[in-house]
Design an enzyme around this catalytic site. Structure first.
Site, mmCIF file in Angstrom:
data_model
loop_
_atom_site.group_PDB
_atom_site.id
_atom_site.type_symbol
_atom_site.label_atom_id
_atom_site.label_comp_id
_atom_site.label_asym_id
_atom_site.label_seq_id
_atom_site.Cartn_x
_atom_site.Cartn_y
_atom_site.Cartn_z
ATOM 1 N N SER A 188 -3.396 -6.192 -1.062
ATOM 2 C CA SER A 188 -2.228 -6.572 -1.363
ATOM 3 C C SER A 188 -3.087 -7.851 -0.566
ATOM 4 O O SER A 188 -3.161 -8.452 0.048
ATOM 5 C CB SER A 188 -1.255 -6.420 -0.736
ATOM 6 O OG SER A 188 0.132 -6.810 -0.935
ATOM 7 N N GLU A 228 0.303 -2.034 -11.307
ATOM 8 C CA GLU A 228 1.433 -1.490 -9.823
ATOM 9 C C GLU A 228 2.094 -2.967 -8.792
ATOM 10 O O GLU A 228 1.943 -3.363 -7.837
ATOM 11 C CB GLU A 228 1.058 -1.151 -9.406
ATOM 12 C CG GLU A 228 0.159 0.571 -9.954
ATOM 13 C CD GLU A 228 -0.063 1.720 -8.584
ATOM 14 O OE1 GLU A 228 0.108 2.867 -9.153
ATOM 15 O OE2 GLU A 228 -0.611 1.484 -7.997
ATOM 16 N N PRO A 229 2.663 -4.444 -9.048
ATOM 17 C CA PRO A 229 3.793 -4.821 -8.986
ATOM 18 C C PRO A 229 4.277 -4.281 -7.915
ATOM 19 O O PRO A 229 5.356 -4.263 -8.292
ATOM 20 C CB PRO A 229 3.138 -5.988 -9.552
ATOM 21 C CG PRO A 229 3.545 -5.716 -10.625
ATOM 22 C CD PRO A 229 3.148 -4.183 -11.267
ATOM 23 N N CYS A 273 13.168 -8.403 22.368
ATOM 24 C CA CYS A 273 11.797 -8.444 23.754
ATOM 25 C C CYS A 273 9.846 -8.263 23.845
ATOM 26 O O CYS A 273 9.777 -7.211 24.159
ATOM 27 C CB CYS A 273 12.052 -6.860 24.812
ATOM 28 S SG CYS A 273 14.048 -7.165 25.618
ATOM 29 N N GLU A 274 9.200 -8.930 23.211
ATOM 30 C CA GLU A 274 8.689 -9.536 22.852
ATOM 31 C C GLU A 274 8.142 -10.700 22.727
ATOM 32 O O GLU A 274 8.444 -10.814 21.335
ATOM 33 C CB GLU A 274 8.477 -8.109 21.395
ATOM 34 C CG GLU A 274 7.184 -7.206 20.526
ATOM 35 C CD GLU A 274 6.979 -6.563 21.712
ATOM 36 O OE1 GLU A 274 5.327 -6.403 21.749
ATOM 37 O OE2 GLU A 274 7.722 -5.915 21.608
ATOM 38 N N TYR A 278 8.698 -5.684 1.939
ATOM 39 C CA TYR A 278 8.291 -5.332 3.045
ATOM 40 C C TYR A 278 8.272 -5.864 4.437
ATOM 41 O O TYR A 278 7.655 -5.868 5.527
ATOM 42 C CB TYR A 278 6.491 -5.898 2.930
ATOM 43 C CG TYR A 278 5.785 -5.208 1.669
ATOM 44 C CD1 TYR A 278 5.652 -3.497 1.288
ATOM 45 C CD2 TYR A 278 4.813 -6.200 0.903
ATOM 46 C CE1 TYR A 278 4.566 -3.122 0.596
ATOM 47 C CE2 TYR A 278 4.445 -5.752 -0.604
ATOM 48 C CZ TYR A 278 3.949 -3.803 -0.521
ATOM 49 O OH TYR A 278 3.294 -3.560 -0.884
HETATM 50 C C1 LIG Z 1 -1.503 2.117 -4.877
HETATM 51 C C2 LIG Z 1 -0.675 0.978 -4.173
HETATM 52 N N1 LIG Z 1 0.234 -0.123 -5.293
HETATM 53 C C3 LIG Z 1 0.611 -1.100 -5.411
HETATM 54 C C4 LIG Z 1 0.939 -1.734 -4.399
HETATM 55 C C5 LIG Z 1 1.191 -3.014 -3.780
HETATM 56 O O1 LIG Z 1 1.134 -3.657 -3.983
HETATM 57 P P1 LIG Z 1 1.338 -5.177 -3.955
HETATM 58 O O2 LIG Z 1 3.279 -5.325 -3.509
HETATM 59 O O3 LIG Z 1 0.971 -5.419 -3.156
HETATM 60 O O4 LIG Z 1 1.736 -5.475 -5.562
HETATM 61 C C6 LIG Z 1 -0.071 -1.148 -2.964
HETATM 62 C C7 LIG Z 1 0.512 -1.941 -2.302
HETATM 63 O O5 LIG Z 1 -0.458 -2.598 -1.307
HETATM 64 C C8 LIG Z 1 -0.643 0.226 -3.091
HETATM 65 O O6 LIG Z 1 -0.802 0.546 -1.498
HETATM 66 N N1 LIG Z 2 2.785 -3.632 4.102
HETATM 67 C C1 LIG Z 2 2.064 -4.713 3.282
HETATM 68 C C2 LIG Z 2 1.043 -4.550 1.892
HETATM 69 C C3 LIG Z 2 0.595 -3.732 1.833
HETATM 70 C C4 LIG Z 2 1.029 -2.042 1.838
HETATM 71 C C5 LIG Z 2 1.169 -1.153 0.445
HETATM 72 N N2 LIG Z 2 -0.350 -0.903 0.000
HETATM 73 C C6 LIG Z 2 2.613 -6.342 3.767
HETATM 74 O O1 LIG Z 2 3.403 -6.314 3.847
HETATM 75 O O2 LIG Z 2 1.581 -6.706 3.145
#
Ligand SMILES: Cc1ncc(COP(=O)(O)O)c(C=O)c1O
Ligand SMILES: N[C@@H](CCCC[NH3+])C(=O)O
Length: 473
Positions: free
Chosen positions: A242, A322-323, A401-402, A431
């Site tokens: 990612s 899959e964005p 608290c960190e 995220y």
């Molecule tokens: C299997 C899969 N597909 C798609 C994504 C979406 O990734 P991003 O949000 O970077 O496009 C993720 C997360 O990293 C993933 O684990």
């Molecule tokens: N959670 C991660 C992205 C990857 C999660 C999906 N595999 C982030 O915030 O950058």
């Protein structure tokens, strides 16, 4: 004013600290005549007054436009090769019922990775055929729910899961629609914690042959799937990681998977009809990031897929992606209220001393864990007013608290930034709410969608009562 020597090299002193860099903000965020930030005609002050802070503010038009852009760009690029492409929005980035509906109404499908995300999809009325399910450790209950909902694809992550799913589907007199997730051995240029296609990690089936049998787990899974009465094998999947900007990793992964498909054809006489190339497209969190537009990504990918299939004598499989982040991330900013501001003296690497200004806000790692988890960089601007004051190197920190509770590690903010101002941090759509927590018994903030001059709640904020109501006393 002398610049703080603590500024990182990539960060330039802004000529105008009030400016909003276009790539980092939703496209309908502007500064109004009063100097306040507004989105789709609703000002930061009005949002803070109505909903309080911290607050996640989503531009609905921006979110929808980014979703549509991916769909249109990939459809156009792959039209002649395989009749278009399917875009599965990765719900893990940010999901709620309303967002699932936006995605579906823009012609996208939905990628889920838990029973909970499937429940959201069901509530949003998305047909099972337009859903995918991921996960390296799906429970029987999750697989059963996926079969109950007639999922278009279950992305199987391991041989034991293939066996479990096959047996479950067969016991119901059904066949599960399966994609196999492979690890193409690509080292993506991103933080180690979000790279997912190298060998030594929990996701996917390795394409590397076992030294004893000469057969890779991926090849073994294909053979098992093709021979199983409870499985319909649709194709292959990969996701290299990612927040990736360089095209090379995506292209190498696509070539490796097509090479593997060609091997399947040679061994089994079957051309699997689908190939999912995952998500991972990077966005601009700071001025150092330069994301590629979806049309450019799609064209480059189509060129690689087309040429590789030709070389291998393969029919082009139906492509999907899959964005998540690239759709949700830039659509949203987090609005905070500033509190305590203090300047401390720190030793510099060169043996001198410098000043660092800490600007505290009323949220932090409970609404954005990414700086703590991945050393992620963000940016921020004063949202309640424009300032003519010079910009001073600052560190925006949360209230937890960190000491690692940093919201924006390095940012130039106006020298007159004061207790009670509003601060906006862009690019928090992916995220952030999804990874939010109740650390220090802090309630999760609400999420509002703004469109056409009106804001509405799409996720209500938690209350202290919500948190206390979980305690069994
Ligand atoms: C299997 C899969 N597909 C798609 C994504 C979406 O990734 P991003 O949000 O970077 O496009 C993720 C997360 O990293 C993933 O684990
Ligand atoms: N959670 C991660 C992205 C990857 C999660 C999906 N595999 C982030 O915030 O950058």
């Amino acid at each position: 004013m002398t610049l703080s020597p603590l500024a990182p090299e990539w960060l330039s002193h802004p000529a105008d600290a009030n400016a909003l860099r276009p790539l980092m903000w939703a496209r309908d965020v502007t500064r109004n005549d009063a100097g306040e930030i507004e989105v789709a005609g609703v000002s930061a002050g009005a949002l803070a007054k109505q909903f309080g802070t911290p607050l996640f503010v989503v531009s609905e038009a921006d979110f929808r436009a980014r979703a549509r852009d991916f769909k249109d760009s990939f459809d156009a690029a792959f039209a002649d090769l395989c009749g278009g492409a399917d875009v599965y929005y990765a719900g893990k980035a940010f999901l709620c019922t309303e967002v699932a509906r936006w995605v579906a109404s823009e012609g996208l499908r939905l990628d889920t990775c838990s029973g909970g995300e499937l429940a959201v999809a069901r509530r949003a009325g998305i047909p099972g055929a337009n859903l995918g399910l991921h996960g390296n450790n799906k429970s029987d209950a999750e697989l059963t729910r996926a079969l109950d909902m007639g999922l278009g694809r279950i992305v199987v992550d391991s041989l034991p899961e293939l066996e479990r799913l096959g047996a479950l589907a067969a016991s119901r007199g059904e066949r599960a629609n399966v994609m196999l997730r492979l690890t193409p051995g690509v080292h993506a240029h991103t933080h180690d914690f979000i790279a997912t296609a190298h060998e030594d990690q929990k996701f996917g089936l390795s394409m590397a042959p076992d030294p004893e049998t000469g057969v890779s787990p991926a090849a073994a899974a294909v053979a098992a799937a093709l021979g199983h009465g409870g499985i319909t094998l649709l194709g292959l999947h990969c996701h290299i990681g990612s927040q990736i900007f360089e095209p090379e990793g995506f292209e190498l992964a696509a070539k490796r998977l097509l090479g593997f498909l060609s091997g399947v054809k040679a061994e089994h006489g079957i051309e699997l009809p689908e190939l999912d190339l995952g998500g991972g497209y990077g966005i601009a969190y700071t001025e150092a990031d330069t994301p590629r537009p979806p049309a450019e990504i799609a064209k480059a990918m189509a060129a690689v897929v087309g040429a590789t299939c030709k070389e291998l004598g393969l029919a082009v499989p139906r492509i999907s992606i899959e964005p998540g982040r690239a759709i949700a991330g830039p659509s949203t900013f987090t609005l905070y209220r500033t509190g305590t501001i203090k300047t401390v003296r720190v030793d510099t690497a060169g043996g001198g001393t410098a000043e660092r200004r800490y600007v505290s806000v009323d949220g932090g790692m409970s609404d954005n864990a990414r700086p703590v988890l991945y050393d992620a960089d963000y940016s921020a601007v004063l949202a309640s007013r424009a300032s003519e004051d010079d910009a001073v190197m600052s560190r925006v920190v949360g209230k937890h608290c960190e000491s690692g509770d940093i919201v924006v590690r390095d940012v130039y903010l106006p020298a007159d930034t004061a207790d009670g101002d509003l601060l906006a941090v862009p690019g928090t759509g992916a995220y952030c709410w999804a990874l939010s927590s109740n650390y220090n018994y802090i309630a999760r903030p609400p999420v509002v969608a703004v469109a056409n001059g009106a804001a509405r709640l799409i996720i209500r904020g938690e209350t202290e009562e919500d948190l206390l109501s979980r305690d069994v006393s």
